[in-house]
Design an enzyme around this catalytic site. Structure first.
Site, PDB file in Angstrom:
ATOM      1  N   HIS A  97      -0.174  -4.706   5.881  1.00 10.41           N
ATOM      2  CA  HIS A  97      -0.577  -3.390   5.348  1.00 10.41           C
ATOM      3  C   HIS A  97      -0.597  -3.507   3.825  1.00 10.41           C
ATOM      4  CE1 HIS A  97      -1.154   0.803   5.030  1.00 10.41           C
ATOM      5  NE2 HIS A  97       0.023   1.274   5.405  1.00 10.41           N
ATOM      6  N   HIS A 138     -10.162  -5.133   8.784  1.00  8.50           N
ATOM      7  CA  HIS A 138      -9.511  -3.827   8.744  1.00  8.50           C
ATOM      8  C   HIS A 138      -9.591  -3.219  10.124  1.00  8.50           C
ATOM      9  CE1 HIS A 138      -8.510   0.237   7.491  1.00  8.50           C
ATOM     10  NE2 HIS A 138      -8.050  -0.307   6.394  1.00  8.50           N
ATOM     11  N   ASP A 146      -7.726  -4.614  -0.646  1.00 10.52           N
ATOM     12  CA  ASP A 146      -6.748  -5.538  -1.225  1.00 10.52           C
ATOM     13  C   ASP A 146      -7.347  -6.838  -1.715  1.00 10.52           C
ATOM     14  OD1 ASP A 146      -4.505  -3.979  -0.951  1.00 10.52           O
ATOM     15  OD2 ASP A 146      -4.306  -4.475   1.170  1.00 10.52           O
TER      16      ASP A 146
HETATM   17  N1  ACO Z   1      -9.015 -13.606   8.951  1.00 14.51           N
HETATM   18  C1  ACO Z   1      -9.439 -14.282  10.044  1.00 14.51           C
HETATM   19  N2  ACO Z   1      -9.600 -13.720  11.264  1.00 14.51           N
HETATM   20  C2  ACO Z   1      -9.298 -12.408  11.372  1.00 14.51           C
HETATM   21  C3  ACO Z   1      -8.853 -11.652  10.274  1.00 14.51           C
HETATM   22  C4  ACO Z   1      -8.719 -12.290   9.026  1.00 14.51           C
HETATM   23  N3  ACO Z   1      -8.304 -11.619   7.938  1.00 14.51           N
HETATM   24  N4  ACO Z   1      -8.643 -10.373  10.662  1.00 14.51           N
HETATM   25  C5  ACO Z   1      -8.943 -10.341  11.967  1.00 14.51           C
HETATM   26  N5  ACO Z   1      -9.347 -11.580  12.400  1.00 14.51           N
HETATM   27  C6  ACO Z   1      -9.820 -11.954  13.733  1.00 14.51           C
HETATM   28  C7  ACO Z   1      -8.672 -12.081  14.707  1.00 14.51           C
HETATM   29  O1  ACO Z   1      -8.186 -13.400  14.754  1.00 14.51           O
HETATM   30  C8  ACO Z   1      -9.331 -11.642  15.986  1.00 14.51           C
HETATM   31  O2  ACO Z   1     -10.118 -12.715  16.441  1.00 14.51           O
HETATM   32  P1  ACO Z   1     -10.242 -13.016  18.043  1.00 14.51           P
HETATM   33  O3  ACO Z   1     -10.928 -11.803  18.597  1.00 14.51           O
HETATM   34  O4  ACO Z   1     -10.998 -14.255  18.135  1.00 14.51           O
HETATM   35  O5  ACO Z   1      -8.825 -13.140  18.545  1.00 14.51           O
HETATM   36  C9  ACO Z   1     -10.293 -10.552  15.552  1.00 14.51           C
HETATM   37  O6  ACO Z   1     -10.614 -10.852  14.191  1.00 14.51           O
HETATM   38  C10 ACO Z   1      -9.712  -9.138  15.622  1.00 14.51           C
HETATM   39  O7  ACO Z   1      -8.465  -9.156  14.916  1.00 14.51           O
HETATM   40  P2  ACO Z   1      -7.282  -8.127  15.223  1.00 14.51           P
HETATM   41  O8  ACO Z   1      -6.012  -8.690  14.700  1.00 14.51           O
HETATM   42  O9  ACO Z   1      -7.334  -7.735  16.657  1.00 14.51           O
HETATM   43  O10 ACO Z   1      -7.727  -6.868  14.373  1.00 14.51           O
HETATM   44  P3  ACO Z   1      -6.800  -5.656  13.950  1.00 14.51           P
HETATM   45  O11 ACO Z   1      -7.685  -4.490  13.792  1.00 14.51           O
HETATM   46  O12 ACO Z   1      -5.637  -5.532  14.882  1.00 14.51           O
HETATM   47  O13 ACO Z   1      -6.187  -6.127  12.552  1.00 14.51           O
HETATM   48  C11 ACO Z   1      -5.817  -6.402  10.233  1.00 14.51           C
HETATM   49  C12 ACO Z   1      -6.549  -5.595  11.319  1.00 14.51           C
HETATM   50  C13 ACO Z   1      -4.311  -6.409  10.513  1.00 14.51           C
HETATM   51  C14 ACO Z   1      -6.032  -5.708   8.889  1.00 14.51           C
HETATM   52  C15 ACO Z   1      -6.389  -7.837  10.218  1.00 14.51           C
HETATM   53  O14 ACO Z   1      -7.776  -7.818   9.956  1.00 14.51           O
HETATM   54  C16 ACO Z   1      -5.671  -8.736   9.211  1.00 14.51           C
HETATM   55  O15 ACO Z   1      -4.625  -9.305   9.533  1.00 14.51           O
HETATM   56  N6  ACO Z   1      -6.226  -8.890   7.957  1.00 14.51           N
HETATM   57  C17 ACO Z   1      -5.585  -9.689   6.942  1.00 14.51           C
HETATM   58  C18 ACO Z   1      -4.481  -8.876   6.267  1.00 14.51           C
HETATM   59  C19 ACO Z   1      -5.048  -7.781   5.401  1.00 14.51           C
HETATM   60  O16 ACO Z   1      -5.945  -7.984   4.592  1.00 14.51           O
HETATM   61  N7  ACO Z   1      -4.455  -6.576   5.537  1.00 14.51           N
HETATM   62  C20 ACO Z   1      -4.822  -5.416   4.700  1.00 14.51           C
HETATM   63  C21 ACO Z   1      -5.427  -4.336   5.516  1.00 14.51           C
HETATM   64  S1  ACO Z   1      -5.973  -3.041   4.435  1.00 14.51           S
HETATM   65  C22 ACO Z   1      -4.590  -2.166   4.055  1.00 14.51           C
HETATM   66  O17 ACO Z   1      -3.651  -2.061   4.760  1.00 14.51           O
HETATM   67  C23 ACO Z   1      -4.590  -1.540   2.734  1.00 14.51           C
END
Ligand code: ACO
Length: 423
Positions: free
Chosen positions: A263, A303, A359
């Site tokens: 987050h 996201h 971010d």
């Molecule tokens: N890099 C690579 N792959 C990713 C990323 C990423 N940043 N984010 C999601 N994926 C992939 C996952 O591996 C998954 O792939 P799969 O379907 O082959 O298993 C798919 O995309 C869906 O990912 P989920 O984790 O199910 O998506 P969710 O909506 O639960 O997660 C999150 C969202 C936590 C923000 C995620 O995208 C992430 O971890 N991003 C990196 C951390 C980040 O930047 N967080 C800031 C969010 S903005 C904020 O809070 C202000």
């Protein structure tokens, strides 16, 4: 005719028609047909936990509005304090309302001496400022006993003002402590962002003059971070607030949720990632590791709600160039740009709708402005406090129920206790 959904219970053929209201169907109505059958939704992926009139977000179209106003217009034309008023009270303030509001905030910036001298000074020398902030906000509840009067409008508003006003003071105090610098008292003749910069960077000069470009950039970043509807920390605020705990305790819980790298901790993770990548030549290898699932995720990408470019990220990217005019370019920028270019052209990221989030570039700005990495989430907490409080007030005014989800039990069947010697 109003739109509706009909569900049929195939076990007995019974059905129920439920109206579609504001894009949702009432789970209470479903439950009438399905008593004892729970809606399994880990992470609340498909659950609307409340009705809210504060922020509108369309993740597919990349739209974000506070109280109906597009984020782009607010970032371009408004100020953080004006946006704070808008989020809390629903309308932009008139000239008189704004003057009174600004005066209220600036006259509540000081913190009790015991918070600083006894409480904050008690931390270990290398305490993370975010950990200090979370604890200090919770500790404020012990200084304002009237905070428990959450249904007294005057008391409630007082705590809201105190929290918004004191957050920068606590944040700056946590930073000064972590670098061994003496505490700087608020200067109430400065505006919100300038005063915060003064409390952070002032050394021996009689009055700290912030660079106007940097103060403006910070103010815009505060606007962009002020609210984001039912995100993890706001949900924490609503959940804790639903038990009618005081706003300081609920805000501390929200800040704790923000602390995590999934987050608010993501911009810190972005800088660590860019630093590890070290040079543009290493970007393709890094992307390959991300795609293999063996390494870390591409921080600052993806996201839960945005499935297109985060509108805030576009504004942050523009602000970054304005800041770099003053500070000099952050050397990590080129790596970030290369990562973005490669990822946006790569099927792995496009098919999963992974785009830069707010971010991805904000950390580069903070770093160029001289903030240590540990302060990044703290910087996020300051403006998000107003979003948390706006949702907290809305939740209380809706007379909402205590948050208490159900579970699907998957543990063992009943069994008899076995004494330790017989196991
Ligand atoms: N890099 C690579 N792959 C990713 C990323 C990423 N940043 N984010 C999601 N994926 C992939 C996952 O591996 C998954 O792939 P799969 O379907 O082959 O298993 C798919 O995309 C869906 O990912 P989920 O984790 O199910 O998506 P969710 O909506 O639960 O997660 C999150 C969202 C936590 C923000 C995620 O995208 C992430 O971890 N991003 C990196 C951390 C980040 O930047 N967080 C800031 C969010 S903005 C904020 O809070 C202000």
């Amino acid at each position: 005719m109003a739109e509706s959904i009909t569900i049929i219970d195939n076990r007995n053929g019974e059905s129920i028609e439920i109206p579609l209201l504001n894009g949702g169907v009432s789970a209470t109505e479903w439950s009438k047909l399905l008593p004892g059958v729970w809606f399994y939704d880990p992470g609340f992926m498909s659950t609307a936990a409340c009705e809210s009139a504060i922020t509108y977000l369309d993740g597919d179209a990349g739209i974000l509005r506070y109280r109906g106003y597009p984020i782009e217009q607010l970032a371009e034309q408004s100020t953080y304090l004006e946006v704070a008023y808008l989020l809390l009270y629903g309308e932009l303030p008139t000239t008189e309302q704004y003057a009174a509001w600004k005066n209220e905030i600036t006259s509540h910036t000081f913190i009790h001496e015991n918070v600083r001298k006894r409480f904050l000074d008690g931390f270990h020398y290398d305490a993370h400022p975010m950990g200090m902030l979370v604890s200090a906000v919770a500790a404020l509840s012990t200084f304002y006993l009237d905070a428990k009067e959450i249904f007294d409008p005057e008391s409630r508003n007082k705590q809201v003002i105190r929290l918004i006003a004191k957050m920068p003071t606590l944040a700056a105090a946590a930073h000064r402590f972590s670098v061994g610098m003496p505490f700087v008292y608020p200067d109430n003749s400065l505006d919100f962002a300038e005063n915060f910069l003064s409390m952070l960077w002032k050394v021996a000069e009689p009055r700290f003059e912030a660079n106007p470009v940097l103060a403006h950039a910070l103010d815009v970043l505060f606007i962009l971070h002020a609210d984001h509807e039912q995100n993890c920390s706001t949900t924490a605020m609503r959940v804790v607030g639903s038990s009618h705990s005081d706003p300081y305790s609920a805000t501390a819980a929200a800040a704790a949720a923000l602390y995590g790298p999934r987050h608010g901790g993501a911009n810190e993770a972005v800088i660590r990632m860019l630093t590890d990548i070290a040079s543009i030549e290493n970007v393709p290898d890094f992307i390959a590791t991300v795609k293999s699932g063996q390494g870390q995720r591409l921080q600052g990408f993806g996201h839960r709600v945005y499935k297109s470019y985060d509108p805030r990220a576009k504004i942050v990217k523009r602000i970054a160039y304005e800041v770099f005019e003053v500070t000099g370019k952050n050397p990590l920028l080129d790596i970030a740009l290369e990562l973005e270019e490669i990822a946006l052209a790569d099927e792995y990221f496009t098919s999963r709708h992974l785009y830069p989030n707010v971010d991805f570039y904000s950390g580069l700005i903070y770093q160029a402005m001289g903030f240590p990495l540990e302060m990044f989430t703290v910087l996020f907490s300051i403006p998000r406090t107003v979003g948390w409080l706006a949702h907290w007030q809305e939740m209380l005014d809706q007379d909402s129920k205590i948050a208490r989800p159900r579970q699907l039990y998957i543990g063992s069947e009943p069994r008899d206790y076995v004494s330790i010697t017989a196991r």
